[in-house]
Design a protein around this motif. Structure first.
Motif, PDB file in Angstrom:
ATOM      1  N   LEU A   1       0.849  -1.130   0.018  1.00  0.00           N
ATOM      2  CA  LEU A   1       0.056   0.034  -0.031  1.00  0.00           C
ATOM      3  C   LEU A   1       0.685   1.214  -0.134  1.00  0.00           C
ATOM      4  CD1 LEU A   1      -2.864   0.954   0.067  1.00  0.00           C
ATOM      5  CD2 LEU A   1      -2.658   1.023   2.479  1.00  0.00           C
ATOM      6  N   VAL A   2       1.809   1.349   0.799  1.00  0.00           N
ATOM      7  CA  VAL A   2       2.565   2.587   0.859  1.00  0.00           C
ATOM      8  C   VAL A   2       3.585   2.644  -0.261  1.00  0.00           C
ATOM      9  CG1 VAL A   2       2.517   2.726   3.543  1.00  0.00           C
ATOM     10  CG2 VAL A   2       4.264   1.547   2.536  1.00  0.00           C
ATOM     11  N   SER A   3       3.894   1.440  -0.768  1.00  0.00           N
ATOM     12  CA  SER A   3       4.786   1.602  -1.906  1.00  0.00           C
ATOM     13  C   SER A   3       4.109   2.114  -3.096  1.00  0.00           C
ATOM     14  CB  SER A   3       5.417   0.027  -2.415  1.00  0.00           C
ATOM     15  OG  SER A   3       6.390  -0.319  -1.069  1.00  0.00           O
ATOM     16  N   ARG A   4       3.114   1.703  -3.343  1.00  0.00           N
ATOM     17  CA  ARG A   4       2.283   1.926  -4.714  1.00  0.00           C
ATOM     18  C   ARG A   4       1.494   3.111  -4.646  1.00  0.00           C
ATOM     19  NH1 ARG A   4       0.649  -4.492  -5.509  1.00  0.00           N
ATOM     20  NH2 ARG A   4       2.780  -5.222  -5.708  1.00  0.00           N
ATOM     21  N   TYR A   5       0.787   3.492  -3.525  1.00  0.00           N
ATOM     22  CA  TYR A   5       0.020   4.712  -3.640  1.00  0.00           C
ATOM     23  C   TYR A   5       0.683   5.918  -2.764  1.00  0.00           C
ATOM     24  CZ  TYR A   5      -3.072   1.035  -5.076  1.00  0.00           C
ATOM     25  OH  TYR A   5      -3.778   0.034  -5.691  1.00  0.00           O
ATOM     26  N   PRO A   6       0.131   7.203  -3.221  1.00  0.00           N
ATOM     27  CA  PRO A   6       0.755   8.233  -2.306  1.00  0.00           C
ATOM     28  C   PRO A   6       0.160   8.432  -1.126  1.00  0.00           C
ATOM     29  CG  PRO A   6      -0.606   8.971  -4.134  1.00  0.00           C
ATOM     30  CD  PRO A   6      -0.402   7.519  -4.543  1.00  0.00           C
ATOM     31  N   ARG A   7       0.730   9.355  -0.183  1.00  0.00           N
ATOM     32  CA  ARG A   7       0.442   9.584   1.090  1.00  0.00           C
ATOM     33  C   ARG A   7      -1.321   9.936   1.183  1.00  0.00           C
ATOM     34  NH1 ARG A   7       4.089  13.603   3.109  1.00  0.00           N
ATOM     35  NH2 ARG A   7       2.726  15.052   1.971  1.00  0.00           N
ATOM     36  N   ARG A   8      -1.612  10.835   0.192  1.00  0.00           N
ATOM     37  CA  ARG A   8      -3.003  11.252   0.346  1.00  0.00           C
ATOM     38  C   ARG A   8      -4.056  10.119   0.356  1.00  0.00           C
ATOM     39  NH1 ARG A   8      -1.285  12.800  -4.823  1.00  0.00           N
ATOM     40  NH2 ARG A   8      -2.509  11.966  -6.516  1.00  0.00           N
ATOM     41  N   LEU A   9      -3.488   9.096  -0.329  1.00  0.00           N
ATOM     42  CA  LEU A   9      -4.426   7.842  -0.572  1.00  0.00           C
ATOM     43  C   LEU A   9      -4.257   6.965   0.525  1.00  0.00           C
ATOM     44  CD1 LEU A   9      -4.469   7.322  -4.656  1.00  0.00           C
ATOM     45  CD2 LEU A   9      -6.081   8.510  -3.098  1.00  0.00           C
ATOM     46  N   PHE A  10      -3.059   6.373   0.755  1.00  0.00           N
ATOM     47  CA  PHE A  10      -3.121   5.467   1.798  1.00  0.00           C
ATOM     48  C   PHE A  10      -3.422   5.547   3.140  1.00  0.00           C
ATOM     49  CE2 PHE A  10       1.714   6.496   1.864  1.00  0.00           C
ATOM     50  CZ  PHE A  10       1.896   6.528   3.142  1.00  0.00           C
ATOM     51  N   LEU A  11      -3.145   6.976   3.474  1.00  0.00           N
ATOM     52  CA  LEU A  11      -3.406   7.308   4.944  1.00  0.00           C
ATOM     53  C   LEU A  11      -5.114   7.363   5.049  1.00  0.00           C
ATOM     54  CD1 LEU A  11      -1.172  10.204   5.746  1.00  0.00           C
ATOM     55  CD2 LEU A  11      -1.186   8.064   6.901  1.00  0.00           C
TER      56      LEU A  11
END
Length: 449
Positions: free
Chosen positions: A99-109
């Motif tokens: 999740l943290v590798s493939r998606y930016p912070r604004r999405l995974f948080l």
């Protein structure tokens, strides 16, 4: 001229920090909402773990399967729960890494918190329907939720604040969580009889929804800090392998020191928690109102810890961090815990167990944890999100699992033997603190990316 009381100086520092760092208010509220939601759940979880009836915790078929093989599942209740929690962490760690590798912070948080909210809605149905096995599954889930949600919170704070800012502000931010830790058990104590356990889960879900609001409000400050320092934007996907966090722990001396400190720190807490649990189970055996009394007892412990933590955070943490750095806050609690276990080894009285439990957890939350989190402001994003999450979840629960099973044979020889072994574990904790102090001194003032 009369001198201002010491508290006036502390509130003056807080007012000044709020003017200089408007993000501080949202950070405070974020941690307040998060730990209020968690501490609404924690007494329920602890009461389930201390239940004398294993069929209230595990599925009936599981209890019968063990009984058919001559094993009383209730005798290994905490060990089985901690094993389940560790296995859940091992399964979820690569999912989180992806999740943290493939998606930016604004999405995974937001996705992490929305997943937690969805789980609470599912548990609410399970409790209302009286589904068997809900107690054990809920215990495992609350442990997973606490570690991942708090780890993600501090990783996000390290995106927003520099190391000097963290030393000034993390004590205030941590105090937000402590206030939430005081409010959460109070909500549970006062409302569990009126609302029931199922509806309390909805209360917790509401606080997690407020966390999402805080994440959205804080995002611009994270972007501004990254731009000012020339760091890679958190609004870009991080990339890298899903198990990169574990690889970094194996190769980086600083992260290894973090892992050693975490493993043995969890060890002292697990030995205390198991002994406290055994005391509560003995106290409530044969009592029809055992669940309510156990919940009230654990709420009292949590409130005592959080009041002490709040006092330390307001009057001690910031002053020590800004004047002397992280070393006293890492080594000092380790020395106190070692002394506490020596006292329990000599005199393992139930009241002393509760006192050392309060002191151990209070020094962790008020002193050692803010000190550790400031160090993460000086490492790169993969260390902050991937390695830190692995340390806070897999290493943490690996320590839980190891020492929960170690406790079982030790407890057969009595409390003095348990706490004698605890002295050695506390010595390992002190060694980890010393190593971390040495390694963090070699870090640059700013992360590399």
């Amino acid at each position: 001229m009369p001198q201002a009381p010491p508290t006036a100086g502390r509130f003056h520092h807080l007012r000044g920090a709020l003017r200089e760092f408007p993000a501080l208010l949202w950070s405070f509220l974020y941690f307040f909402f998060l730990l209020t939601g968690y501490y609404v759940l924690r007494p329920v979880r602890d009461a389930m773990a201390a239940a004398n009836d294993p069929s209230a915790v595990f599925p009936v078929a599981m209890v019968d399967w063990f009984a058919a093989r001559g094993i009383a599942l209730g005798d290994y209740q905490l060990q089985v729960l901690f094993t389940g929690t560790f296995l859940a962490m091992v399964v979820l760690q690569p999912i989180y890494g992806a999740l943290v590798s493939r998606y930016p912070r604004r999405l995974f948080l937001p996705v992490v918190y929305l997943a937690f909210i969805a789980c609470l809605l599912g548990f609410r149905f399970a409790f209302e329907a009286g589904l068997p096995g809900r107690g054990g599954l809920f215990f495992v889930w609350v442990a997973v939720f606490n570690l991942f949600a708090v780890s993600v919170f501090w990783s996000f704070m390290a995106d927003i604040y520099t190391d000097p800012q963290a030393k000034r502000l993390y004590g205030f931010i941590a105090a937000g969580g402590t206030v939430g830790g005081l409010l959460g058990p109070e909500i549970t104590t006062r409302l569990v009889g009126l609302l029931g356990v199922g509806n309390l889960l909805l209360v917790s879900a509401g606080f997690l929804a407020l966390c999402l609001v805080c994440i959205l409000r804080l995002a611009p400050w994270a972007r501004a800090r990254e731009q000012a320092a020339g760091l890679r934007s958190g609004d870009e996907a991080m990339g890298g392998g899903i198990l990169e966090g574990l690889r970094r722990i194996a190769t980086d001396p600083l992260l290894r020191a973090f892992a050693v400190l975490m493993f043995f720190g969890v060890g002292v807490g697990t030995l205390l928690y198991n002994e406290q649990n055994a005391i509560v189970r003995a106290m409530t055996l044969g009592n029809p109102a055992a669940a309510e009394e156990a919940t009230a007892f654990f709420s009292m412990i949590d409130k005592s810890i959080n009041w002490l933590v709040l006092l330390l955070q307001v009057f001690v943490t910031r002053a020590v961090l800004t004047r002397w750095g992280v070393a006293p806050l890492l080594v000092g609690p380790a020395l106190l815990i070692l002394a506490g276990f020596c006292v329990l080894w000599a005199s393992p009285l139930p009241m002393l167990v509760a006192v050392v439990q309060v002191g151990t957890r209070a020094s962790e939350f008020a002193l050692a944890k803010p000190a550790r989190e400031t160090i993460y402001t000086r490492v790169d994003r993969e260390a902050r999100y991937k390695a830190k999450a692995a340390i806070d979840t897999v290493v943490y629960r690996g320590g839980d699992l190891s020492f929960a099973w170690l406790y079982k044979p030790l407890s057969a020889f009595g409390s003095s033997v348990v706490f004698g072994a605890g002295v050695l574990v506390a010595g390992g904790f002190l060694y980890g603190a010393w190593r971390l102090v040495r390694e963090q001194a070699r870090l640059p003032a700013q992360p590399k990316g």
